[in-house]
Design an enzyme around this catalytic site. Structure first.
Site, short mmCIF file in Angstrom:
data_model
loop_
_atom_site.label_atom_id
_atom_site.label_comp_id
_atom_site.label_asym_id
_atom_site.label_seq_id
_atom_site.Cartn_x
_atom_site.Cartn_y
_atom_site.Cartn_z
N ASN A 7 20.80 -98.27 -78.58
CA ASN A 7 19.47 -98.88 -78.60
C ASN A 7 19.59 -100.25 -79.26
O ASN A 7 20.00 -100.37 -80.42
CB ASN A 7 18.51 -97.98 -79.39
N HIS A 43 13.27 -99.99 -76.19
CA HIS A 43 11.97 -99.35 -76.40
C HIS A 43 10.92 -100.45 -76.57
O HIS A 43 10.55 -100.81 -77.70
CB HIS A 43 12.01 -98.45 -77.63
N ARG A 45 7.43 -102.17 -76.91
CA ARG A 45 6.10 -101.76 -77.34
C ARG A 45 5.08 -102.82 -76.90
O ARG A 45 5.46 -103.97 -76.65
CB ARG A 45 6.08 -101.52 -78.85
N HIS A 50 9.70 -106.37 -80.91
CA HIS A 50 11.18 -106.44 -80.83
C HIS A 50 11.57 -106.69 -79.38
O HIS A 50 11.61 -107.83 -78.95
CB HIS A 50 11.85 -105.22 -81.46
N GLU A 70 12.64 -96.49 -73.09
CA GLU A 70 11.79 -95.56 -73.82
C GLU A 70 10.40 -96.17 -74.01
O GLU A 70 10.26 -97.39 -74.10
CB GLU A 70 12.36 -95.29 -75.22
N THR A 100 7.98 -96.80 -86.02
CA THR A 100 9.01 -96.17 -85.22
C THR A 100 8.47 -94.83 -84.74
O THR A 100 7.43 -94.37 -85.21
CB THR A 100 10.31 -95.98 -86.03
N HIS A 190 17.25 -90.34 -83.00
CA HIS A 190 16.45 -90.75 -84.15
C HIS A 190 17.19 -90.41 -85.45
O HIS A 190 17.35 -89.25 -85.80
CB HIS A 190 15.06 -90.13 -84.19
N ASP A 191 17.64 -91.46 -86.11
CA ASP A 191 18.33 -91.39 -87.40
C ASP A 191 19.70 -90.72 -87.33
O ASP A 191 20.26 -90.34 -88.36
CB ASP A 191 17.46 -90.71 -88.46
N GLY A 213 20.32 -96.44 -82.46
CA GLY A 213 20.05 -97.86 -82.63
C GLY A 213 20.12 -98.33 -84.05
O GLY A 213 21.06 -99.00 -84.46
N HIS A 214 19.13 -97.96 -84.87
CA HIS A 214 19.01 -98.50 -86.22
C HIS A 214 20.28 -98.31 -87.04
O HIS A 214 20.82 -99.26 -87.61
CB HIS A 214 17.82 -97.85 -86.94
#
EC number: 2.6.99.2
Length: 239
Positions: A7, A43, A45, A50, A70, A100, A190-191, A213-214
């Site tokens: 991501n 993703h 938004r 971003h 996403e 998020t 996620h995480d 991603g993060h």
């Protein structure tokens, strides 16, 4: 082997913080693939804080692995996906002002809505995945929507794993077994990080893809993007 989709939202966040086009999200996507990444996830938004909608169209010609978009299936997002024609769309029920993603779909309450949206994507030969919490009835509800895959929301696993609680993977194991039985493909995200991905991969039967991603971008600040991608690929290999 479980595929790694990277991501690149955080790259866009960094770019947007100064204006201009540094770092360039298209170049990063090219590099991710060159370094072995098996997919690119974005993703977008509605506020485009971003990834911008134009980024999606700029990325489409250069993503030769798998393009995964996403987002919350509002009309603007649906139109974007249908124009971009990614290999996969992942539906996420996040509010427009969410920092998020923070919850999966209630696949029972939203069954008819999801069914309608998913059927439109499938008519356009776009594989669908829906973001779900590790709750058996939500997995059962996902089948009724017609989705191809589910993406298990892994924040709780990651949070508990960091505290030394490996039993936190148990609900995910049970839901994966149910999904396999019901014929649903399994993604996760996620995480997830270098610290917790190997145990998760070993625990989850039939894990097809993870979207990271993060953590991956943060780890790359210290270790380098190519090195980090190679580390993930090694940890995601079938034993």
């Amino acid at each position: 082997m479980t595929k790694l989709s990277v991501n690149i939202n955080k790259i866009a966040t960094l770019r947007n913080s100064r204006g201009g086009d540094v770092p360039n999200v298209v170049q990063v996507a090219k590099d991710v693939q060159k370094f072995g990444g098996q997919g690119i996830t974005v993703h977008p938004r509605p506020d485009e804080r971003h990834i911008r909608y134009q980024d999606v169209f700029d990325l489409r010609p250069v993503v030769y692995t798998e393009f995964n978009i996403e987002g919350n299936p509002i009309k603007q997002f649906i139109d974007l996906v249908l124009k971009a024609q990614p290999e996969q769309v992942t539906l996420v029920p996040d509010a427009e002002d969410a920092i998020t993603s923070n919850a999966g779909w209630d696949t029972i309450k939203n069954r008819d809505f999801l069914k309608e949206v998913i059927s439109e994507f499938k008519r356009n030969n776009i594989r669908t995945s829906i973001f779900v919490d590790p709750v058996p009835k939500m997995i059962e509800g996902a089948v009724e929507t017609g989705t191809d895959r589910i993406e298990l929301y892994t924040e709780e696993y990651a949070s508990q794993f960091a505290k030394g609680n490996k039993e936190a993977v148990r609900p995910y194991v049970e839901c994966a077994e149910l999904a396999n039985k019901l014929g649903l493909g399994i993604n996760a995200g996620h995480d997830l990080s270098l610290e917790n991905i190997e145990f998760f991969k070993r625990s989850i039967s039939g894990l097809l893809e993870v979207s990271i991603g993060h953590a991956l971008i943060a780890e790359s600040i210290y270790l380098g993007l190519e090195n980090v991608i190679q580390r993930y690929l090694k940890l995601l290999k079938d034993s």
